[in-house]
Enzyme design. Structure first.
Site, PDB file in Angstrom:
ATOM      1  N   LYS A  85      10.756 -10.543   2.749  1.00  0.00           N
ATOM      2  CA  LYS A  85      10.513  -9.141   3.075  1.00  0.00           C
ATOM      3  C   LYS A  85      11.452  -8.756   4.200  1.00  0.00           C
ATOM      4  O   LYS A  85      11.915  -9.618   4.955  1.00  0.00           O
ATOM      5  CB  LYS A  85       9.063  -8.979   3.546  1.00  0.00           C
ATOM      6  CG  LYS A  85       8.530  -7.575   3.470  1.00  0.00           C
ATOM      7  CD  LYS A  85       7.969  -7.240   2.109  1.00  0.00           C
ATOM      8  CE  LYS A  85       7.535  -5.788   2.032  1.00  0.00           C
ATOM      9  NZ  LYS A  85       6.991  -5.447   0.719  1.00  0.00           N
ATOM     10  N   GLY A 185      -7.058   7.568  -5.160  1.00  0.00           N
ATOM     11  CA  GLY A 185      -5.600   7.675  -5.018  1.00  0.00           C
ATOM     12  C   GLY A 185      -4.957   7.773  -6.385  1.00  0.00           C
ATOM     13  O   GLY A 185      -4.825   6.783  -7.101  1.00  0.00           O
ATOM     14  N   VAL A 186      -4.610   9.003  -6.784  1.00  0.00           N
ATOM     15  CA  VAL A 186      -4.000   9.184  -8.101  1.00  0.00           C
ATOM     16  C   VAL A 186      -2.569   9.687  -7.934  1.00  0.00           C
ATOM     17  O   VAL A 186      -2.193  10.757  -8.401  1.00  0.00           O
ATOM     18  CB  VAL A 186      -4.856  10.083  -9.031  1.00  0.00           C
ATOM     19  CG1 VAL A 186      -6.039   9.279  -9.571  1.00  0.00           C
ATOM     20  CG2 VAL A 186      -5.354  11.338  -8.314  1.00  0.00           C
ATOM     21  N   GLY A 187      -1.785   8.871  -7.243  1.00  0.00           N
ATOM     22  CA  GLY A 187      -0.361   9.148  -7.083  1.00  0.00           C
ATOM     23  C   GLY A 187       0.385   8.578  -8.284  1.00  0.00           C
ATOM     24  O   GLY A 187      -0.100   8.645  -9.421  1.00  0.00           O
ATOM     25  N   LYS A 188       1.521   7.969  -8.011  1.00  0.00           N
ATOM     26  CA  LYS A 188       2.374   7.496  -9.118  1.00  0.00           C
ATOM     27  C   LYS A 188       1.650   6.441  -9.967  1.00  0.00           C
ATOM     28  O   LYS A 188       1.633   6.530 -11.190  1.00  0.00           O
ATOM     29  CB  LYS A 188       3.683   6.925  -8.555  1.00  0.00           C
ATOM     30  CG  LYS A 188       4.573   7.982  -7.904  1.00  0.00           C
ATOM     31  CD  LYS A 188       5.948   7.454  -7.603  1.00  0.00           C
ATOM     32  CE  LYS A 188       5.997   6.414  -6.519  1.00  0.00           C
ATOM     33  NZ  LYS A 188       5.711   6.912  -5.162  1.00  0.00           N
ATOM     34  N   VAL A 189       1.031   5.455  -9.325  1.00  0.00           N
ATOM     35  CA  VAL A 189       0.369   4.394 -10.098  1.00  0.00           C
ATOM     36  C   VAL A 189      -1.004   4.866 -10.593  1.00  0.00           C
ATOM     37  O   VAL A 189      -1.321   4.733 -11.780  1.00  0.00           O
ATOM     38  CB  VAL A 189       0.213   3.101  -9.261  1.00  0.00           C
ATOM     39  CG1 VAL A 189      -0.506   2.026 -10.071  1.00  0.00           C
ATOM     40  CG2 VAL A 189       1.572   2.582  -8.797  1.00  0.00           C
ATOM     41  N   GLY A 190      -1.815   5.413  -9.673  1.00  0.00           N
ATOM     42  CA  GLY A 190      -3.193   5.791 -10.027  1.00  0.00           C
ATOM     43  C   GLY A 190      -3.261   6.798 -11.162  1.00  0.00           C
ATOM     44  O   GLY A 190      -4.131   6.696 -12.034  1.00  0.00           O
TER      45      GLY A 190
HETATM   46  P1  NAD Z   1       1.810   7.128  -4.160  1.00  0.00           P
HETATM   47  O1  NAD Z   1       2.200   7.488  -2.770  1.00  0.00           O
HETATM   48  O2  NAD Z   1       2.525   7.751  -5.305  1.00  0.00           O
HETATM   49  O3  NAD Z   1       0.246   7.391  -4.383  1.00  0.00           O
HETATM   50  C1  NAD Z   1      -0.720   7.215  -3.409  1.00  0.00           C
HETATM   51  C2  NAD Z   1      -1.710   8.363  -3.556  1.00  0.00           C
HETATM   52  O4  NAD Z   1      -2.789   8.127  -2.650  1.00  0.00           O
HETATM   53  C3  NAD Z   1      -1.109   9.726  -3.198  1.00  0.00           C
HETATM   54  O5  NAD Z   1      -1.376  10.640  -4.244  1.00  0.00           O
HETATM   55  C4  NAD Z   1      -1.828  10.103  -1.910  1.00  0.00           C
HETATM   56  O6  NAD Z   1      -2.021  11.497  -1.794  1.00  0.00           O
HETATM   57  C5  NAD Z   1      -3.132   9.378  -2.083  1.00  0.00           C
HETATM   58  N1  NAD Z   1      -3.878   9.126  -0.842  1.00  0.00           N
HETATM   59  C6  NAD Z   1      -3.413   8.958   0.408  1.00  0.00           C
HETATM   60  N2  NAD Z   1      -4.423   8.733   1.252  1.00  0.00           N
HETATM   61  C7  NAD Z   1      -5.543   8.745   0.518  1.00  0.00           C
HETATM   62  C8  NAD Z   1      -6.914   8.556   0.818  1.00  0.00           C
HETATM   63  N3  NAD Z   1      -7.328   8.298   2.054  1.00  0.00           N
HETATM   64  N4  NAD Z   1      -7.812   8.612  -0.202  1.00  0.00           N
HETATM   65  C9  NAD Z   1      -7.415   8.860  -1.476  1.00  0.00           C
HETATM   66  N5  NAD Z   1      -6.126   9.067  -1.807  1.00  0.00           N
HETATM   67  C10 NAD Z   1      -5.215   9.001  -0.820  1.00  0.00           C
HETATM   68  O7  NAD Z   1       1.906   5.523  -4.196  1.00  0.00           O
HETATM   69  P2  NAD Z   1       1.893   4.596  -5.497  1.00  0.00           P
HETATM   70  O8  NAD Z   1       3.296   4.176  -5.788  1.00  0.00           O
HETATM   71  O9  NAD Z   1       1.051   5.196  -6.545  1.00  0.00           O
HETATM   72  O10 NAD Z   1       1.180   3.295  -4.900  1.00  0.00           O
HETATM   73  C11 NAD Z   1      -0.220   3.268  -4.701  1.00  0.00           C
HETATM   74  C12 NAD Z   1      -0.606   1.929  -4.075  1.00  0.00           C
HETATM   75  O11 NAD Z   1      -0.200   0.866  -4.927  1.00  0.00           O
HETATM   76  C13 NAD Z   1       0.050   1.655  -2.718  1.00  0.00           C
HETATM   77  O12 NAD Z   1      -0.864   0.916  -1.923  1.00  0.00           O
HETATM   78  C14 NAD Z   1       1.221   0.778  -3.077  1.00  0.00           C
HETATM   79  O13 NAD Z   1       1.603  -0.061  -2.003  1.00  0.00           O
HETATM   80  C15 NAD Z   1       0.639  -0.032  -4.208  1.00  0.00           C
HETATM   81  N6  NAD Z   1       1.651  -0.570  -5.137  1.00  0.00           N
HETATM   82  C16 NAD Z   1       2.487   0.279  -5.794  1.00  0.00           C
HETATM   83  C17 NAD Z   1       3.431  -0.254  -6.661  1.00  0.00           C
HETATM   84  C18 NAD Z   1       4.359   0.652  -7.423  1.00  0.00           C
HETATM   85  O14 NAD Z   1       5.005   0.176  -8.368  1.00  0.00           O
HETATM   86  N7  NAD Z   1       4.453   1.911  -7.089  1.00  0.00           N
HETATM   87  C19 NAD Z   1       3.521  -1.639  -6.856  1.00  0.00           C
HETATM   88  C20 NAD Z   1       2.620  -2.473  -6.183  1.00  0.00           C
HETATM   89  C21 NAD Z   1       1.690  -1.921  -5.311  1.00  0.00           C
END
Ligand code: NAD
Length: 354
Positions: A85, A185-190
């Site tokens: 890292k 959390g329904v961002g990119k992954v959710g």
């Molecule tokens: P993202 O930033 O697209 O989504 C995160 C979502 O969480 C956002 O929509 C944000 O508004 C929301 N959020 C923030 N605070 C919050 C809270 N207190 N309660 C509810 N929602 C809240 O990120 P992502 O890429 O979807 O990643 C989500 C998680 O998965 C992170 O912890 C990331 O480290 C982990 N992760 C992601 C990947 C990947 O490929 N993107 C891979 C491994 C792990």
């Protein structure tokens, strides 16, 4: 007198790492640390976290902890990769420049291929593309320049497969049809995970600080919206933390009303003891680093030319990995987390002695 080299008083941190290096460059303001935890299984890989840390000790602590986590994640994902890292201390928006990335690339080159970097908090795919102009020790670049692109959809697919495995073990059927899944959390992954589960017939309850993200899923898949502070209390089959770390803590674990926790967020347990707290509530917790390994598996397939079909097939095998964890945990009476940690350690020890 013996000097204390232990970062922030954690006696276990740093002692297992193969190599840690730092660079300070006045001309561009680059202040970075790379930690290589293990190369037993292959070159170490892990993202570059770029943020204004409060102190060098805090940054060092973070890079040591995160690089160790990457070793376990890659080992459990069955990859020929070790754990590493990097952290860059500073404000990304203020420091980003071609010269800055040139300095950083030269620092990455100095590890001679023992460390490969990728995107992480504070760095973007565009940053990886820029770095890729100056060093070959970078992964996760955009599809246009031969990289694997956004890892989020495939990460979501991996979490979905982990959910199916939990369903198979807990309810005798891998289908999520009719199951209630609460996603925080329904961002990119959710959001992708929600769509995959809904397509299989699951009922979704979703919460996010971003109301638009919630609304989009209410419209697209009929998800039921919940408050951010309430979602963990939802009566559901699976709770999926997909926002920030530390979602499973002293406050939330006693209030969970689910049978399993399977999510994408990194570092879901606020402290390791939370795994036992979940077990004592008879809630199956699929270790975050097993469920969310899709991203690292995907970039591992960039080596020798990105192969999306093989990458997705490998991510799909998270299903078998989780089934195996359940079987071993049933036999030993341990948590899935304890079994996963031990399995990863055995794989690294075996490779190191081969
Ligand atoms: P993202 O930033 O697209 O989504 C995160 C979502 O969480 C956002 O929509 C944000 O508004 C929301 N959020 C923030 N605070 C919050 C809270 N207190 N309660 C509810 N929602 C809240 O990120 P992502 O890429 O979807 O990643 C989500 C998680 O998965 C992170 O912890 C990331 O480290 C982990 N992760 C992601 C990947 C990947 O490929 N993107 C891979 C491994 C792990």
């Amino acid at each position: 007198m013996t000097a204390d080299w232990t970062p922030l008083g954690d006696p276990t941190l740093g002692t297992e790492h193969e190599e840690v290096g730092g660079i300070w460059r006045k001309r561009t303001g680059l202040r970075a640390i790379v930690a290589i935890h293990s190369t037993a299984l292959g070159p170490s890989l892990g993202g570059t976290r770029f943020k204004p840390y409060g102190s060098v000790a805090e940054a060092l602590n973070d890079v040591l902890r995160l690089s160790r986590g990457m070793s376990y994640k890659s080992a459990m994902a069955g990859l020929q990769l070790g754990g590493g890292k990097a952290v860059i201390i500073g404000e990304p928006a203020k420091l980003r420049s071609p010269e800055f990335f040139k300095d950083y690339a030269a620092f990455l080159d100095s590890f001679g291929g023992r460390y490969y970097t990728a995107e992480d908090v504070g760095t973007s795919q565009a940053d990886m593309d820029e770095l890729g102009r100056y060093t070959s020790y970078v992964t996760g670049r955009s599809a246009e320049v031969g990289g694997s692109g956004d890892p989020s959809p495939v990460t979501a697919y991996g979490v979905f497969r982990a959910m199916q495995a939990a369903a198979e073990k807990l309810w005798g059927d891998p289908s999520l049809s009719g199951r209630t899944i609460a996603i925080s959390g329904v961002g990119k992954v959710g959001s992708t995970l929600a769509r995959l589960a809904a397509a299989e017939g699951a009922k979704l309850v979703v919460a996010d600080v971003d109301q638009q993200a919630v609304e989009a899923l209410v419209e697209a898949v009929g998800a039921i919206p919940a408050e951010v502070s309430e979602i963990h209390r939802t009566h559901c089959d699976i709770y999926a933390p997909c926002a920030l770390g530390g979602a499973l803590n002293e406050g939330t674990v006693p209030e969970l009303a689910c049978e399993a926790v399977v999510g994408a967020a990194n570092n879901q347990l606020s402290v390791p003891e939370m795994a036992d707290a979940l077990a004592s509530r008879h809630i199956a917790y699929v270790p975050d680093y097993v469920a969310n390994a899709g991203g690292v598996i995907n970039i591992a397939y960039e080596r020798g030319g990105y192969d999306p079909v093989a990458a997705r097939a490998h991510v799909g095998r998270i299903y078998e990995t989780v089934l195996e964890l359940f079987t071993k945990a049933e036999a030993s009476g341990e948590t899935l987390e304890a079994v996963a940690d031990r399995t990863a350690e055995e794989r690294m020890a075996q490779a190191a002695s081969a």
